[in-house]
Design an enzyme around this catalytic site. Structure first.
Site, PDB file in Angstrom:
ATOM      1  CD  GLU A 267      16.156  -7.822  44.052  1.00  0.00           C
ATOM      2  OE1 GLU A 267      17.057  -7.986  43.371  1.00  0.00           O
ATOM      3  OE2 GLU A 267      15.021  -8.484  43.732  1.00  0.00           O
ATOM      4  CE  LYS A 337      20.575 -11.682  41.704  1.00  0.00           C
ATOM      5  NZ  LYS A 337      19.601 -10.979  41.209  1.00  0.00           N
ATOM      6  CB  CYS A 389      16.158 -11.646  42.843  1.00  0.00           C
ATOM      7  SG  CYS A 389      14.909 -11.463  41.498  1.00  0.00           S
TER       8      CYS A 389
END
Length: 514
Positions: A267, A337, A389
């Site tokens: 990430e 995301k 994440c």
């Protein structure tokens, strides 16, 4: 009379302290300890001790239990606030405790309704009402205010004996089963054995048969993956002067392993907007193309006035080939995301909170949200379903992005925010559960750990040590087919829980009328 009241108050305090300690002990059921029986023992104790309480006392009892559970289980949250958020340690601990108190409201709701509907120990209370309430309130905790599904009871079974059931009923379904087992064991404490004689063999049989409901099987292919763990210190990661050294480090670590099919950087491995580093990305894409490989990297993508926490694919997309094609910014082979982390990636009530403390001005805390459902990433023709994440903790979101053609699950993270705490290890445990549910191997690339490869049964097959620079290389056998959970998700267990709750309410009203 006054002495009696004082004695009662003293007894009540002891009861709440014991509830807190029982809740606190459940942290040992999760990573890195994995002592899963403790969760059952603590829940059986709490269920037995709360029998006969008034609804108000039941709420207080389970609030104390939940506060203990989250105070200890997510104590790692304060690390990011005190170390990187500019908040004094005592204030960060207070904020963590406030979060734990909020999360404790959900088991408290279970306790209140449990005592309101069925106050004393009975088969209805223990094996119908309690599992239904526990499951529904855990689901609520994972949904309200964007959700925080950490420490669902089911995650204690990632290495436990009933983990295979997750391929049918998911982590939330395992929470239901654990609450059911706790209810049965609490009945056994009162020498009521018949439910145990019936339910435990049925659960054993269900666990044995659950793999037969899955069509997942090897497809005979493998993919060679290299996961790069850069181990960039969090204090340096967002400094402008470290941008080029950081990118060079990832490229240098990858260069000896360009024979891998897919190279994965974590990430925000490139801690800058895509347009600022287009020359570097173009060069990396050409290097991957010339070596018949693909690089997947975390980066900040930019569209008009919006920034996204993203993954992009460099090099080969559809198949292995050598090409001199230029990198194109904003290509379609990208994942943005969707489930953003409050405070870390967006700030609620931004105009009010940002002036209060550095915590509300963390680097890149103003991201926009990607679509809930997005196409799989395509690397050398391999279809990859990503989660960045925090969003790996949301099973329905990942399930929505997995299809029959998906070959690999991918999650990238930067858990350096939480140092050497239990947070990253719990995060890894959650990722393992997604593999069991969806029947696909999973790769997890992180900045400083845990970087690992997980098979379709949720077992870690390869892993790098935390807090070390390194590259993890693995040949991953691919599979095809679907699990029951990948088809139906959480809906069956939620519907069952709602029906059982409705049945308990109707029965209680009927008894009160008659």
């Amino acid at each position: 009379m006054l002495n009696k009241l004082r004695a009662f108050a003293h007894h009540e305090k002891i009861r709440l302290v014991l509830a807190y300690l029982a809740g606190a002990s459940t942290a040992l059921a999760f990573a890195p300890y994995g002592l899963w029986p403790i969760y059952l023992i603590a829940t059986v104790f709490a269920l037995h001790q709360s029998s006969g309480l008034s609804p108000r006392a039941g709420l207080a009892y389970w609030l104390s239990f939940g506060f203990g559970c989250f105070c200890v289980g997510i104590s790692w949250v304060h690390v990011s606030m005190s170390t990187y958020g500019g908040i004094p340690l005592i204030a960060s601990m207070a904020l963590m405790a406030l979060l734990a108190l909020y999360l404790a409201l959900y088991p408290a709701l279970t306790g209140y309704l449990l005592q309101k509907i069925s106050p004393t120990t009975s088969i209805m209370r223990n094996i119908i009402l309690f599992p239904a309430l526990w499951t529904l309130t855990e689901w609520l905790r994972g949904w309200v205010l964007t959700g925080f599904p950490w420490l669902w009871a089911g995650y204690s079974q990632t290495e436990g004996p009933i983990k295979e059931l997750a391929s049918v009923i998911g982590a939330l379904g395992l929470s239901f089963v654990l609450a059911l087992i706790a209810g049965v064991l609490a009945l056994c404490l009162q020498k009521r054995w018949r439910p145990a004689v019936i339910i435990f063999p049925l659960l054993g049989l269900a666990t044995y048969l659950s793999p037969m409901l899955s069509s997942v099987e090897p497809d005979g292919e493998t993919v060679k993956v290299a996961l790069v763990q850069g181990n960039i210190p969090q204090s340096m990661k967002w400094q402008p002067e470290t941008l080029w050294p950081t990118m060079s480090k990832y490229m240098d670590l990858s260069r000896p392993l360009l024979d891998a099919d897919i190279i994965i950087w974590p990430e925000a491995a490139i801690p800058a907007p895509e347009y600022m580093v287009s020359e570097f990305l173009d060069n990396a894409s050409k290097v991957a193309n010339l070596n018949n490989s693909a690089i997947i990297t975390g980066i900040i993508s930019h569209r008009q006035d919006s920034f996204y926490n993203s993954l992009i694919v460099l090099g080969n997309h559809n198949d292995k080939h050598q090409s001199q094609a230029d990198y194109i910014e904003g290509g379609s082979n990208e994942f943005k995301k969707h489930h953003l982390l409050p405070i870390g990636e967006f700030v609620p009530l931004e105009s009010l909170l940002r002036p209060l403390a550095p915590l509300f001005n963390l680097p890149m805390s103003s991201f926009s949200r990607g679509a809930y459902q997005q196409p799989n990433l395509n690397a050398l023709g391999h279809q990859i379903a990503p989660a960045i994440c925090y969003e790996i903790a949301f099973p329905e979101q990942l399930r929505a992005n997995v299809n029959e053609g998906t070959e690999l699950l991918l999650t990238v993270s930067n858990d350096a925010w939480f140092g050497s705490s239990n947070g990253p290890l719990q995060h890894m445990e959650i990722a393992q559960m997604r593999s069991i549910e969806l029947g696909r191997p999973l790769v997890r690339a992180t900045n400083n750990g845990v970087t690992a490869v997980v098979d379709e049964l949720g077992n870690i097959t390869h892993k790098l040590p935390q807090f070390e620079t390194g590259v993890l290389v693995a040949d991953i056998p691919l599979v095809k087919g679907q699990t029951w959970f990948s088809k139906w998700g959480q809906s069956p267990i939620l519907i069952l829980s709602a029906l059982l709750l409705g049945l308990a309410i109707i029965r209680q009203r009927w008894l009160s009328v008659s």
